[in-house]
Design a protein around this motif. Sequence first.
Motif, PDB file in Angstrom:
ATOM      1  N   VAL A   1     -23.114  56.864 -30.535  1.00  0.00           N
ATOM      2  CA  VAL A   1     -23.980  57.611 -31.453  1.00  0.00           C
ATOM      3  C   VAL A   1     -24.791  58.647 -30.674  1.00  0.00           C
ATOM      4  O   VAL A   1     -24.917  59.808 -31.079  1.00  0.00           O
ATOM      5  N   GLN A   2     -25.342  58.248 -29.552  1.00  0.00           N
ATOM      6  CA  GLN A   2     -26.130  59.158 -28.725  1.00  0.00           C
ATOM      7  C   GLN A   2     -25.290  60.349 -28.265  1.00  0.00           C
ATOM      8  O   GLN A   2     -25.794  61.476 -28.164  1.00  0.00           O
ATOM      9  N   ALA A   3     -23.999  60.111 -28.008  1.00  0.00           N
ATOM     10  CA  ALA A   3     -23.108  61.181 -27.549  1.00  0.00           C
ATOM     11  C   ALA A   3     -22.621  62.063 -28.685  1.00  0.00           C
ATOM     12  O   ALA A   3     -21.876  63.026 -28.446  1.00  0.00           O
ATOM     13  N   GLY A   4     -23.010  61.757 -29.919  1.00  0.00           N
ATOM     14  CA  GLY A   4     -22.608  62.575 -31.053  1.00  0.00           C
ATOM     15  C   GLY A   4     -21.216  62.286 -31.567  1.00  0.00           C
ATOM     16  O   GLY A   4     -20.645  63.081 -32.320  1.00  0.00           O
ATOM     17  N   GLU A   5     -20.647  61.146 -31.192  1.00  0.00           N
ATOM     18  CA  GLU A   5     -19.292  60.806 -31.608  1.00  0.00           C
ATOM     19  C   GLU A   5     -19.232  60.293 -33.048  1.00  0.00           C
ATOM     20  O   GLU A   5     -18.178  60.328 -33.690  1.00  0.00           O
ATOM     21  N   LEU A   6     -20.321  59.773 -33.533  1.00  0.00           N
ATOM     22  CA  LEU A   6     -20.444  59.310 -34.911  1.00  0.00           C
ATOM     23  C   LEU A   6     -21.919  59.123 -35.198  1.00  0.00           C
ATOM     24  O   LEU A   6     -22.759  59.344 -34.317  1.00  0.00           O
TER      25      LEU A   6
ATOM     26  N   GLN B   1     -42.047  33.142 -47.156  1.00  0.00           N
ATOM     27  CA  GLN B   1     -40.690  33.450 -47.592  1.00  0.00           C
ATOM     28  C   GLN B   1     -39.980  34.285 -46.538  1.00  0.00           C
ATOM     29  O   GLN B   1     -40.582  35.126 -45.865  1.00  0.00           O
ATOM     30  N   ARG B   2     -38.708  34.033 -46.390  1.00  0.00           N
ATOM     31  CA  ARG B   2     -37.907  34.773 -45.422  1.00  0.00           C
ATOM     32  C   ARG B   2     -37.777  36.239 -45.843  1.00  0.00           C
ATOM     33  O   ARG B   2     -37.688  36.557 -47.023  1.00  0.00           O
ATOM     34  N   ASN B   3     -37.769  37.127 -44.866  1.00  0.00           N
ATOM     35  CA  ASN B   3     -37.544  38.551 -45.129  1.00  0.00           C
ATOM     36  C   ASN B   3     -36.048  38.825 -45.170  1.00  0.00           C
ATOM     37  O   ASN B   3     -35.316  38.443 -44.252  1.00  0.00           O
ATOM     38  N   TRP B   4     -35.608  39.500 -46.202  1.00  0.00           N
ATOM     39  CA  TRP B   4     -34.183  39.766 -46.398  1.00  0.00           C
ATOM     40  C   TRP B   4     -33.898  41.259 -46.329  1.00  0.00           C
ATOM     41  O   TRP B   4     -34.704  42.079 -46.763  1.00  0.00           O
ATOM     42  N   VAL B   5     -32.742  41.612 -45.816  1.00  0.00           N
ATOM     43  CA  VAL B   5     -32.265  42.992 -45.766  1.00  0.00           C
ATOM     44  C   VAL B   5     -30.928  43.040 -46.501  1.00  0.00           C
ATOM     45  O   VAL B   5     -30.046  42.214 -46.245  1.00  0.00           O
ATOM     46  N   THR B   6     -30.776  43.986 -47.408  1.00  0.00           N
ATOM     47  CA  THR B   6     -29.562  44.097 -48.204  1.00  0.00           C
ATOM     48  C   THR B   6     -28.511  44.937 -47.479  1.00  0.00           C
ATOM     49  O   THR B   6     -28.807  46.007 -46.949  1.00  0.00           O
ATOM     50  N   VAL B   7     -27.276  44.430 -47.458  1.00  0.00           N
ATOM     51  CA  VAL B   7     -26.147  45.179 -46.911  1.00  0.00           C
ATOM     52  C   VAL B   7     -25.057  45.239 -47.971  1.00  0.00           C
ATOM     53  O   VAL B   7     -25.009  44.400 -48.878  1.00  0.00           O
ATOM     54  N   SER B   8     -24.182  46.234 -47.863  1.00  0.00           N
ATOM     55  CA  SER B   8     -23.100  46.368 -48.840  1.00  0.00           C
ATOM     56  C   SER B   8     -22.042  47.301 -48.303  1.00  0.00           C
ATOM     57  O   SER B   8     -22.228  47.964 -47.268  1.00  0.00           O
ATOM     58  N   LEU B   9     -20.934  47.364 -49.010  1.00  0.00           N
ATOM     59  CA  LEU B   9     -19.923  48.365 -48.722  1.00  0.00           C
ATOM     60  C   LEU B   9     -20.408  49.713 -49.245  1.00  0.00           C
ATOM     61  O   LEU B   9     -21.320  49.797 -50.057  1.00  0.00           O
ATOM     62  N   GLY B  10     -19.764  50.776 -48.772  1.00  0.00           N
ATOM     63  CA  GLY B  10     -20.094  52.106 -49.260  1.00  0.00           C
ATOM     64  C   GLY B  10     -21.182  52.785 -48.474  1.00  0.00           C
ATOM     65  O   GLY B  10     -21.641  52.298 -47.438  1.00  0.00           O
ATOM     66  N   GLY B  11     -21.601  53.954 -48.981  1.00  0.00           N
ATOM     67  CA  GLY B  11     -22.682  54.709 -48.365  1.00  0.00           C
ATOM     68  C   GLY B  11     -22.303  55.471 -47.122  1.00  0.00           C
ATOM     69  O   GLY B  11     -23.171  56.005 -46.437  1.00  0.00           O
ATOM     70  N   ALA B  12     -21.002  55.510 -46.799  1.00  0.00           N
ATOM     71  CA  ALA B  12     -20.564  56.131 -45.541  1.00  0.00           C
ATOM     72  C   ALA B  12     -20.424  57.640 -45.712  1.00  0.00           C
ATOM     73  O   ALA B  12     -19.319  58.173 -45.856  1.00  0.00           O
ATOM     74  N   THR B  13     -21.525  58.343 -45.686  1.00  0.00           N
ATOM     75  CA  THR B  13     -21.538  59.792 -45.881  1.00  0.00           C
ATOM     76  C   THR B  13     -21.465  60.562 -44.568  1.00  0.00           C
ATOM     77  O   THR B  13     -21.413  61.798 -44.581  1.00  0.00           O
ATOM     78  N   GLY B  14     -21.485  59.853 -43.455  1.00  0.00           N
ATOM     79  CA  GLY B  14     -21.500  60.508 -42.151  1.00  0.00           C
ATOM     80  C   GLY B  14     -20.121  60.909 -41.677  1.00  0.00           C
ATOM     81  O   GLY B  14     -19.106  60.632 -42.329  1.00  0.00           O
ATOM     82  N   PRO B  15     -20.055  61.542 -40.520  1.00  0.00           N
ATOM     83  CA  PRO B  15     -18.779  62.032 -39.988  1.00  0.00           C
ATOM     84  C   PRO B  15     -17.866  60.896 -39.547  1.00  0.00           C
ATOM     85  O   PRO B  15     -18.323  59.825 -39.154  1.00  0.00           O
ATOM     86  N   MET B  16     -16.569  61.148 -39.611  1.00  0.00           N
ATOM     87  CA  MET B  16     -15.600  60.192 -39.089  1.00  0.00           C
ATOM     88  C   MET B  16     -15.801  60.043 -37.582  1.00  0.00           C
ATOM     89  O   MET B  16     -16.117  61.020 -36.892  1.00  0.00           O
ATOM     90  N   PRO B  17     -15.632  58.850 -37.035  1.00  0.00           N
ATOM     91  CA  PRO B  17     -15.752  58.674 -35.583  1.00  0.00           C
ATOM     92  C   PRO B  17     -14.778  59.578 -34.834  1.00  0.00           C
ATOM     93  O   PRO B  17     -13.596  59.650 -35.179  1.00  0.00           O
ATOM     94  N   LYS B  18     -15.267  60.271 -33.822  1.00  0.00           N
ATOM     95  CA  LYS B  18     -14.430  61.207 -33.071  1.00  0.00           C
ATOM     96  C   LYS B  18     -13.277  60.519 -32.357  1.00  0.00           C
ATOM     97  O   LYS B  18     -12.232  61.131 -32.121  1.00  0.00           O
TER      98      LYS B  18
END
Length: 383
Positions: A68-73, A326-343
């Motif tokens: 990511v730092q190298a700009g590859e994705l 109460q436990r803290n929860w983070v939601t994950v899911s499929l989709g949302g991939a609006t970024g560039p394809m991995p180089k």
Amino acid sequence: MMKIRFVRSMLLGLAAATVLGAAPASANPAMLFDVNSGAVIEHQEAFKRWHPASLTKLMTAYTAFRAVQAGELALNSPIKISKKAAAFPPAKMGYKPGSVLTLDNALKIIMVKSANDVAAAIGENVGGTTEAFAARMNAEAQRLGMSGSHWVNANGLHDPEQYTTARDLAILVRAIRLEYPQYAAYFDIEGIIAGKAKLKNFNPLVGRFPGTDGMKTGFVCESGFNLIATATRDGRTLAAIVLGADSPDNRAEEAAKMLQTGFVRNGASVSVNGLAPYGDNRDVATSMREEVCSPKAKHVASDGPAPTEAGAAPDKVSIIPEMTRQRNWVTVSLGGATGPMPKALGGRDIAVESGVPLPTWRPDRPSPVGAAPVAASKVQARS
């Protein structure tokens, strides 16, 4: 339980000779060190070769951060599940081949659920192929000075040629925490919500042991129960590495005790990078299979049950307190991939190897609620 020797100034630079062969749990590798300064507080068999199991996913995450730092994705780039990735055994998410999620959500999943299918997909997408990603992991390890490590895959499923050392893992922990502080929130997520499923972090220190802010558990029969735990108190961050414990409870208790005592000690003048190699037979990896996976083993051969909100069982004394909120929860899911394809993919798509295309989220579909990149801000509490 493992007994760790204290590093005294009079012993600095001296090698403690220990015959390891079929090492019992009391001689298994362990380290306690200051993350910021690198000062070692305790160490035992720090250069002993060990199978990392899912601690491998820390190296996978670090290699992805570098890309990511190298700009590859980007964090919102697509990570596509191949047929090969989907076929890996549990722990896994069970996504169908062709499914797409963001790198951000993939990283959250491998740190909490330790999903082998998703970790493999990260390797395939970021590296182009599994083999190319492993080569990148080895190149990064060499650059960091992790001289006792060799990586074969991105998920940590057992391979005789995949190994590391407690000292090398300490170098990796420092690299992650110091080079990429913006990604710290990936490592202390208490649980994720994926559809109707609520999946708790396998590390019972997270959310319960005061100051805990990461990092990762790992288990295969050959490695035994591994754990890296970090905690910060009064501006001081310590990391405990426990390799080859005989149960998930013991690895957690040992890490917690190391951290607890470490906060009232000062680190010795020797650093993680400056620690001199020591130990007999250190280039032979110990197998814990007979101890933890044979019929005589006292514990279930898995990475442990999902942590409860309570502390230890009534008949056990634990220094890991109960979770009183109460436990803290983070939601994950499929989709949302609006970024560039991995180089690394060079414009090609991951081969799904399926006769019928499977329905997946469109890469340009808006990101689902709760799936914003974790690096943008501290994970928001959900319950």
